[in-house]
Design a protein around this motif. Structure first.
Motif, PDB file in Angstrom:
ATOM      1  N   VAL A   1      39.114 -41.799 -24.070  1.00  0.00           N
ATOM      2  CA  VAL A   1      39.980 -42.985 -24.152  1.00  0.00           C
ATOM      3  C   VAL A   1      39.246 -44.222 -23.654  1.00  0.00           C
ATOM      4  O   VAL A   1      39.454 -45.340 -24.159  1.00  0.00           O
ATOM      5  CB  VAL A   1      41.302 -42.761 -23.390  1.00  0.00           C
ATOM      6  N   LEU A   2      38.338 -44.054 -22.684  1.00  0.00           N
ATOM      7  CA  LEU A   2      37.530 -45.181 -22.223  1.00  0.00           C
ATOM      8  C   LEU A   2      36.574 -45.639 -23.332  1.00  0.00           C
ATOM      9  O   LEU A   2      36.364 -46.848 -23.511  1.00  0.00           O
ATOM     10  CB  LEU A   2      36.746 -44.798 -20.968  1.00  0.00           C
ATOM     11  N   GLN A   3      36.018 -44.691 -24.069  1.00  0.00           N
ATOM     12  CA  GLN A   3      35.143 -45.060 -25.180  1.00  0.00           C
ATOM     13  C   GLN A   3      35.927 -45.795 -26.260  1.00  0.00           C
ATOM     14  O   GLN A   3      35.434 -46.759 -26.854  1.00  0.00           O
ATOM     15  CB  GLN A   3      34.478 -43.810 -25.755  1.00  0.00           C
TER      16      GLN A   3
ATOM     17  N   THR B   1      39.700 -48.875 -15.324  1.00  0.00           N
ATOM     18  CA  THR B   1      39.346 -47.530 -14.862  1.00  0.00           C
ATOM     19  C   THR B   1      40.380 -46.501 -15.300  1.00  0.00           C
ATOM     20  O   THR B   1      41.567 -46.801 -15.439  1.00  0.00           O
ATOM     21  CB  THR B   1      39.228 -47.463 -13.327  1.00  0.00           C
ATOM     22  N   GLU B   2      39.896 -45.284 -15.501  1.00  0.00           N
ATOM     23  CA  GLU B   2      40.719 -44.089 -15.664  1.00  0.00           C
ATOM     24  C   GLU B   2      40.210 -43.076 -14.646  1.00  0.00           C
ATOM     25  O   GLU B   2      39.041 -43.102 -14.255  1.00  0.00           O
ATOM     26  CB  GLU B   2      40.613 -43.544 -17.082  1.00  0.00           C
ATOM     27  N   PRO B   3      41.058 -42.136 -14.182  1.00  0.00           N
ATOM     28  CA  PRO B   3      40.731 -41.394 -12.967  1.00  0.00           C
ATOM     29  C   PRO B   3      39.626 -40.355 -13.049  1.00  0.00           C
ATOM     30  O   PRO B   3      38.954 -40.118 -12.052  1.00  0.00           O
ATOM     31  CB  PRO B   3      42.066 -40.723 -12.592  1.00  0.00           C
ATOM     32  N   THR B   4      39.425 -39.712 -14.186  1.00  0.00           N
ATOM     33  CA  THR B   4      38.440 -38.624 -14.229  1.00  0.00           C
ATOM     34  C   THR B   4      37.616 -38.699 -15.506  1.00  0.00           C
ATOM     35  O   THR B   4      37.974 -39.389 -16.469  1.00  0.00           O
ATOM     36  CB  THR B   4      39.118 -37.244 -14.173  1.00  0.00           C
ATOM     37  N   ALA B   5      36.550 -37.925 -15.524  1.00  0.00           N
ATOM     38  CA  ALA B   5      35.675 -37.874 -16.697  1.00  0.00           C
ATOM     39  C   ALA B   5      36.398 -37.329 -17.922  1.00  0.00           C
ATOM     40  O   ALA B   5      35.971 -37.574 -19.058  1.00  0.00           O
ATOM     41  CB  ALA B   5      34.455 -37.019 -16.388  1.00  0.00           C
ATOM     42  N   ALA B   6      37.511 -36.622 -17.714  1.00  0.00           N
ATOM     43  CA  ALA B   6      38.284 -36.115 -18.846  1.00  0.00           C
ATOM     44  C   ALA B   6      38.845 -37.247 -19.703  1.00  0.00           C
ATOM     45  O   ALA B   6      39.156 -37.055 -20.879  1.00  0.00           O
ATOM     46  CB  ALA B   6      39.422 -35.226 -18.342  1.00  0.00           C
TER      47      ALA B   6
ATOM     48  N   VAL C   1      34.995 -44.606 -15.124  1.00  0.00           N
ATOM     49  CA  VAL C   1      35.803 -43.659 -14.360  1.00  0.00           C
ATOM     50  C   VAL C   1      35.968 -44.187 -12.938  1.00  0.00           C
ATOM     51  O   VAL C   1      35.003 -44.650 -12.318  1.00  0.00           O
ATOM     52  CB  VAL C   1      35.135 -42.276 -14.342  1.00  0.00           C
ATOM     53  N   GLY C   2      37.186 -44.134 -12.430  1.00  0.00           N
ATOM     54  CA  GLY C   2      37.462 -44.582 -11.069  1.00  0.00           C
ATOM     55  C   GLY C   2      38.757 -43.990 -10.566  1.00  0.00           C
ATOM     56  O   GLY C   2      39.839 -44.327 -11.062  1.00  0.00           O
ATOM     57  N   ASP C   3      38.682 -43.078  -9.628  1.00  0.00           N
ATOM     58  CA  ASP C   3      39.852 -42.414  -9.058  1.00  0.00           C
ATOM     59  C   ASP C   3      40.708 -43.431  -8.316  1.00  0.00           C
ATOM     60  O   ASP C   3      40.238 -44.101  -7.391  1.00  0.00           O
ATOM     61  CB  ASP C   3      39.371 -41.314  -8.104  1.00  0.00           C
ATOM     62  N   GLY C   4      41.975 -43.548  -8.710  1.00  0.00           N
ATOM     63  CA  GLY C   4      42.862 -44.526  -8.087  1.00  0.00           C
ATOM     64  C   GLY C   4      43.117 -44.290  -6.614  1.00  0.00           C
ATOM     65  O   GLY C   4      43.544 -45.202  -5.904  1.00  0.00           O
TER      66      GLY C   4
END
Length: 238
Positions: free
Chosen positions: A38-40, A29-34, A58-61
């Motif tokens: 990097v997730l792609q 996970t990374e915290p925001t849609a921004a 996306v997943g807010d820590g």
């Protein structure tokens, strides 16, 4: 096993974790849609390597989108140093919520910038070292997070008897390692969010940053160049 990698970035560690549990499932996970680009990038890397048991989302820590007791292992690497003030405690408490109990493991590692060391001496790198710590603190982070991990974990309600504390080290001395380490830092100094933050907070001018980047490249060229990093590490069994 089900594993969660919080703050996965480009997914290199996440993918390695997935290799270790071919019968299991790993989520990064990374915290925001921004952070979607990097997730792609992480998804593409996994596909190129034929790793199919990993997903990135996306997943807010501070409010992970998972039920209580969802994962056998919850992992974060060099993440807590970047979150502000009491937020590392909040994030560890959230990691504790989603890990399975009893028997789940929370695994975290953070470097300690103050304890970094290198040879040969370099005025430019010494200036970089001080600038980075000032900039990180101006952004609300804790660059010496490694030494504070245990304190944060206890404040997050993780039982002391279940916490194993260790110190890990990195050494960059081979030519390949030196080139990787120096190039990474030289580029980060002049073309990243660190650049913007340093100028914004007045911890360095652009000219200062260019000199620091050049110092990293000069360090790499020395035949006896060596760089050491110390990390604090926790394995928390809950």
């Amino acid at each position: 096993m089900k594993i969660l990698d919080v703050g996965c970035g480009p997914g290199t560690i996440t993918i390695d974790l997935a290799r270790l549990v071919p019968q299991g499932a790993v989520t990064g996970t990374e915290p925001t849609a921004a952070q979607e680009p990097v997730l792609q990038q992480a998804r593409e890397t996994a596909a190129q390597q034929g790793i199919t048991n990993v997903t990135f989302s996306v997943g807010d820590g501070y409010a992970l989108p998972f039920a209580d007791n969802s994962f056998d292992v919850v992992h974060a690497h060099q993440v807590l140093q970047h979150v502000s003030e009491s937020d590392p405690v909040k994030m560890l408490a959230e990691m504790k919520r989603v890990v399975k109990k009893p028997g789940g493991i929370i695994a975290v590692r953070e470097c300690d910038y103050e304890k970094m060391t290198w040879h040969p001496p370099s005025d430019g790198m010494t200036r970089w070292h001080a600038m980075y710590q000032r900039t990180a603190r101006a952004n609300g982070g804790e660059p010496n997070a490694g030494r504070v991990l245990l304190s944060w974990a206890l404040k997050a309600g993780i039982p002391r008897e279940g916490i194993e504390t260790t110190i890990g080290t990195w050494c960059f001395a081979s030519q390949a390692d030196k080139e990787y380490w120096s190039q990474t830092h030289a580029e980060r100094i002049i073309s990243s969010t660190l650049t913007e933050s340093a100028v914004k907070h007045g911890t360095a001018t652009m000219s200062d940053l260019e000199e620091m980047a050049a110092a990293w490249r000069e360090w790499c060229a020395a035949p006896d160049a060596w760089f050491g990093v110390m990390h604090g590490e926790l394995l928390c069994r809950v």
